[in-house]
Motif scaffolding. Structure first.
Motif, PDB file in Angstrom:
ATOM      1  N   MET A  46     -47.073 -67.925 -10.306  1.00 51.49           N
ATOM      2  CA  MET A  46     -46.157 -68.483 -11.294  1.00 51.49           C
ATOM      3  C   MET A  46     -46.812 -68.574 -12.670  1.00 51.49           C
ATOM      4  O   MET A  46     -46.195 -68.240 -13.684  1.00 51.49           O
ATOM      5  CB  MET A  46     -45.683 -69.865 -10.848  1.00 51.49           C
ATOM      6  N   VAL A  47     -48.065 -69.014 -12.705  1.00 52.16           N
ATOM      7  CA  VAL A  47     -48.758 -69.109 -13.990  1.00 52.16           C
ATOM      8  C   VAL A  47     -48.997 -67.719 -14.563  1.00 52.16           C
ATOM      9  O   VAL A  47     -48.848 -67.499 -15.770  1.00 52.16           O
ATOM     10  CB  VAL A  47     -50.097 -69.869 -13.835  1.00 52.16           C
ATOM     11  N   TYR A  48     -49.355 -66.775 -13.705  1.00 56.20           N
ATOM     12  CA  TYR A  48     -49.610 -65.406 -14.170  1.00 56.20           C
ATOM     13  C   TYR A  48     -48.355 -64.793 -14.776  1.00 56.20           C
ATOM     14  O   TYR A  48     -48.411 -64.153 -15.831  1.00 56.20           O
ATOM     15  CB  TYR A  48     -50.096 -64.550 -13.002  1.00 56.20           C
ATOM     16  N   LEU A  49     -47.211 -65.003 -14.122  1.00 54.83           N
ATOM     17  CA  LEU A  49     -45.980 -64.359 -14.585  1.00 54.83           C
ATOM     18  C   LEU A  49     -45.255 -65.163 -15.663  1.00 54.83           C
ATOM     19  O   LEU A  49     -44.676 -64.587 -16.585  1.00 54.83           O
ATOM     20  CB  LEU A  49     -45.028 -64.140 -13.397  1.00 54.83           C
ATOM     21  N   PHE A  50     -45.302 -66.489 -15.558  1.00 55.42           N
ATOM     22  CA  PHE A  50     -44.445 -67.309 -16.418  1.00 55.42           C
ATOM     23  C   PHE A  50     -45.195 -68.310 -17.287  1.00 55.42           C
ATOM     24  O   PHE A  50     -44.590 -68.946 -18.151  1.00 55.42           O
ATOM     25  CB  PHE A  50     -43.409 -68.048 -15.564  1.00 55.42           C
ATOM     26  N   GLY A  51     -46.482 -68.497 -17.056  1.00 51.13           N
ATOM     27  CA  GLY A  51     -47.260 -69.307 -17.980  1.00 51.13           C
ATOM     28  C   GLY A  51     -47.518 -68.512 -19.247  1.00 51.13           C
ATOM     29  O   GLY A  51     -47.249 -67.315 -19.317  1.00 51.13           O
ATOM     30  N   LEU A  52     -48.033 -69.190 -20.267  1.00 53.00           N
ATOM     31  CA  LEU A  52     -48.347 -68.493 -21.507  1.00 53.00           C
ATOM     32  C   LEU A  52     -49.788 -67.985 -21.403  1.00 53.00           C
ATOM     33  O   LEU A  52     -50.738 -68.756 -21.541  1.00 53.00           O
ATOM     34  CB  LEU A  52     -48.189 -69.430 -22.709  1.00 53.00           C
ATOM     35  N   VAL A  53     -49.925 -66.696 -21.126  1.00 57.87           N
ATOM     36  CA  VAL A  53     -51.234 -66.066 -20.934  1.00 57.87           C
ATOM     37  C   VAL A  53     -51.441 -65.063 -22.067  1.00 57.87           C
ATOM     38  O   VAL A  53     -50.883 -63.964 -22.039  1.00 57.87           O
ATOM     39  CB  VAL A  53     -51.323 -65.352 -19.569  1.00 57.87           C
ATOM     40  N   PRO A  54     -52.208 -65.425 -23.107  1.00 54.60           N
ATOM     41  CA  PRO A  54     -52.343 -64.568 -24.294  1.00 54.60           C
ATOM     42  C   PRO A  54     -52.682 -63.097 -24.017  1.00 54.60           C
ATOM     43  O   PRO A  54     -52.063 -62.212 -24.615  1.00 54.60           O
ATOM     44  CB  PRO A  54     -53.438 -65.270 -25.100  1.00 54.60           C
ATOM     45  N   TYR A 118     -50.988 -69.243 -28.574  1.00 54.71           N
ATOM     46  CA  TYR A 118     -51.289 -67.814 -28.479  1.00 54.71           C
ATOM     47  C   TYR A 118     -52.230 -67.360 -29.592  1.00 54.71           C
ATOM     48  O   TYR A 118     -53.160 -66.583 -29.370  1.00 54.71           O
ATOM     49  CB  TYR A 118     -49.985 -67.018 -28.536  1.00 54.71           C
ATOM     50  N   LEU A 119     -52.012 -67.858 -30.792  1.00 56.76           N
ATOM     51  CA  LEU A 119     -52.796 -67.426 -31.945  1.00 56.76           C
ATOM     52  C   LEU A 119     -54.204 -68.012 -31.967  1.00 56.76           C
ATOM     53  O   LEU A 119     -55.142 -67.370 -32.440  1.00 56.76           O
ATOM     54  CB  LEU A 119     -52.066 -67.783 -33.240  1.00 56.76           C
ATOM     55  N   PHE A 120     -54.353 -69.230 -31.463  1.00 59.09           N
ATOM     56  CA  PHE A 120     -55.623 -69.939 -31.649  1.00 59.09           C
ATOM     57  C   PHE A 120     -56.397 -70.197 -30.363  1.00 59.09           C
ATOM     58  O   PHE A 120     -57.481 -70.788 -30.413  1.00 59.09           O
ATOM     59  CB  PHE A 120     -55.367 -71.261 -32.371  1.00 59.09           C
ATOM     60  N   THR A 178     -61.702 -77.479 -24.711  1.00 56.48           N
ATOM     61  CA  THR A 178     -62.777 -77.864 -23.791  1.00 56.48           C
ATOM     62  C   THR A 178     -62.343 -78.910 -22.771  1.00 56.48           C
ATOM     63  O   THR A 178     -62.932 -79.009 -21.693  1.00 56.48           O
ATOM     64  CB  THR A 178     -63.978 -78.395 -24.586  1.00 56.48           C
ATOM     65  N   ASP A 179     -61.353 -79.740 -23.083  1.00 55.08           N
ATOM     66  CA  ASP A 179     -60.922 -80.779 -22.149  1.00 55.08           C
ATOM     67  C   ASP A 179     -59.739 -80.346 -21.294  1.00 55.08           C
ATOM     68  O   ASP A 179     -59.195 -81.141 -20.532  1.00 55.08           O
ATOM     69  CB  ASP A 179     -60.576 -82.063 -22.902  1.00 55.08           C
ATOM     70  N   GLY A 180     -59.337 -79.078 -21.411  1.00 51.05           N
ATOM     71  CA  GLY A 180     -58.239 -78.565 -20.600  1.00 51.05           C
ATOM     72  C   GLY A 180     -56.860 -78.951 -21.103  1.00 51.05           C
ATOM     73  O   GLY A 180     -55.863 -78.705 -20.426  1.00 51.05           O
ATOM     74  N   ILE A 181     -56.770 -79.566 -22.277  1.00 46.46           N
ATOM     75  CA  ILE A 181     -55.484 -79.966 -22.858  1.00 46.46           C
ATOM     76  C   ILE A 181     -55.192 -79.098 -24.078  1.00 46.46           C
ATOM     77  O   ILE A 181     -56.072 -78.885 -24.912  1.00 46.46           O
ATOM     78  CB  ILE A 181     -55.513 -81.452 -23.275  1.00 46.46           C
ATOM     79  N   ALA A 182     -53.985 -78.610 -24.157  1.00 44.32           N
ATOM     80  CA  ALA A 182     -53.612 -77.689 -25.241  1.00 44.32           C
ATOM     81  C   ALA A 182     -53.266 -78.476 -26.505  1.00 44.32           C
ATOM     82  O   ALA A 182     -52.105 -78.556 -26.908  1.00 44.32           O
ATOM     83  CB  ALA A 182     -52.445 -76.813 -24.805  1.00 44.32           C
ATOM     84  N   HIS A 183     -54.285 -79.033 -27.153  1.00 40.38           N
ATOM     85  CA  HIS A 183     -54.044 -79.815 -28.359  1.00 40.38           C
ATOM     86  C   HIS A 183     -53.425 -78.970 -29.474  1.00 40.38           C
ATOM     87  O   HIS A 183     -52.618 -79.460 -30.257  1.00 40.38           O
ATOM     88  CB  HIS A 183     -55.358 -80.434 -28.847  1.00 40.38           C
ATOM     89  N   THR A 184     -53.814 -77.701 -29.541  1.00 41.36           N
ATOM     90  CA  THR A 184     -53.255 -76.814 -30.560  1.00 41.36           C
ATOM     91  C   THR A 184     -51.749 -76.651 -30.377  1.00 41.36           C
ATOM     92  O   THR A 184     -51.001 -76.621 -31.349  1.00 41.36           O
ATOM     93  CB  THR A 184     -53.940 -75.440 -30.506  1.00 41.36           C
ATOM     94  N   ALA A 185     -51.320 -76.571 -29.120  1.00 38.58           N
ATOM     95  CA  ALA A 185     -49.887 -76.460 -28.833  1.00 38.58           C
ATOM     96  C   ALA A 185     -49.160 -77.750 -29.220  1.00 38.58           C
ATOM     97  O   ALA A 185     -48.055 -77.709 -29.773  1.00 38.58           O
ATOM     98  CB  ALA A 185     -49.661 -76.147 -27.363  1.00 38.58           C
ATOM     99  N   HIS A 186     -49.774 -78.891 -28.943  1.00 36.57           N
ATOM    100  CA  HIS A 186     -49.160 -80.174 -29.316  1.00 36.57           C
ATOM    101  C   HIS A 186     -48.966 -80.253 -30.828  1.00 36.57           C
ATOM    102  O   HIS A 186     -47.893 -80.617 -31.314  1.00 36.57           O
ATOM    103  CB  HIS A 186     -50.052 -81.334 -28.863  1.00 36.57           C
ATOM    104  N   LEU A 187     -50.022 -79.915 -31.533  1.00 39.00           N
ATOM    105  CA  LEU A 187     -49.951 -79.939 -32.994  1.00 39.00           C
ATOM    106  C   LEU A 187     -48.942 -78.916 -33.499  1.00 39.00           C
ATOM    107  O   LEU A 187     -48.207 -79.166 -34.458  1.00 39.00           O
ATOM    108  CB  LEU A 187     -51.338 -79.652 -33.580  1.00 39.00           C
TER     109      LEU A 187
END
Length: 217
Positions: A46-54, A118-120, A178-187
């Protein structure tokens, strides 16, 4: 069911009633829980097909992942807290916007958050958190003095909560993933939310006036 309001009609007030529309927020929550059940069966697939994998977006053009990653979650608590926040913020915003505009904003901020990830970053990203942070921003704009409970017991006004969370995500995004949280996505969700609200600022002001007029005639 109907919601009743008083609206001004000439020199007097006239009672009218509106049919309450189906709340699209609950539909989104149910879809997320359903997808989570499917994800439990084959999480890696599911992650491979539908997660955001740059790399997959970049080399195989899996462009649908900019939308589908929002419906995947790492574990039950990741899902629960995102959906809890979606209900708290989204339920009120739907009353102001209606279902169509709410969906437009939700997916605009969610896709925007995915674009930033995706960009960062170059790691898989899943979760509705980017869109949730966009909703938090909108909630702070529409209901700035509404009292919320930070961590369920600290009362704080919505406008200050937006500033605090935005500042935390800004500092955290500097440290990367580094902490496994997508802070860039939140921002990114907050950034694209600000872009949307600014681009529709005239309509936003009208909606705020209409909402408070009908609610407090």
């Amino acid at each position: 069911m109907y919601e009743r309001y008083y609206i001004e009609y000439g020199p007097q007030y006239r009672r009218v009633r509106f049919r309450r529309p189906k709340d699209v927020v609950l539909t989104i929550i149910m879809v997320n829980f359903f997808v989570f059940l499917v994800e439990m069966v084959a999480p890696k697939t599911m992650v491979y097909l539908f997660g955001l994998v740059p790399p997959l977006i970049r080399h195989k053009l899996y462009l649908w992942q900019f939308v589908t990653y929002m419906f995947l979650h790492g574990n039950f608590w990741h899902l629960f807290f995102n959906m809890f926040a979606l209900y708290i913020f989204g339920h009120e915003l739907v009353k102001v916007w209606g279902n169509a505009r709410f969906l437009a904003y939700y997916f605009f901020t969610g896709i925007g958050a995915g674009l930033c990830a995706y960009l960062f970053t170059n790691v898989p990203t899943i979760g509705a958190s980017g869109a949730i942070y966009g909703l938090l921003l909108a909630y702070g704009v529409y209901f700035p003095d509404q009292i919320l409970l930070l961590y369920f017991f600290i009362p704080i006004k919505a406008k200050y909560l937006v500033i605090i969370f935005g500042f935390i995500e800004l500092l955290s995004s500097i440290g990367g993933y580094t902490d496994g949280i997508a802070h860039t996505a939140h921002l990114g969700g907050m950034l694209f939310g600000a872009i949307y609200l600014w681009a529709t600022r005239k309509r936003t002001r009208e909606r705020i006036r209409e909402y408070y007029f009908y609610r407090y005639p």
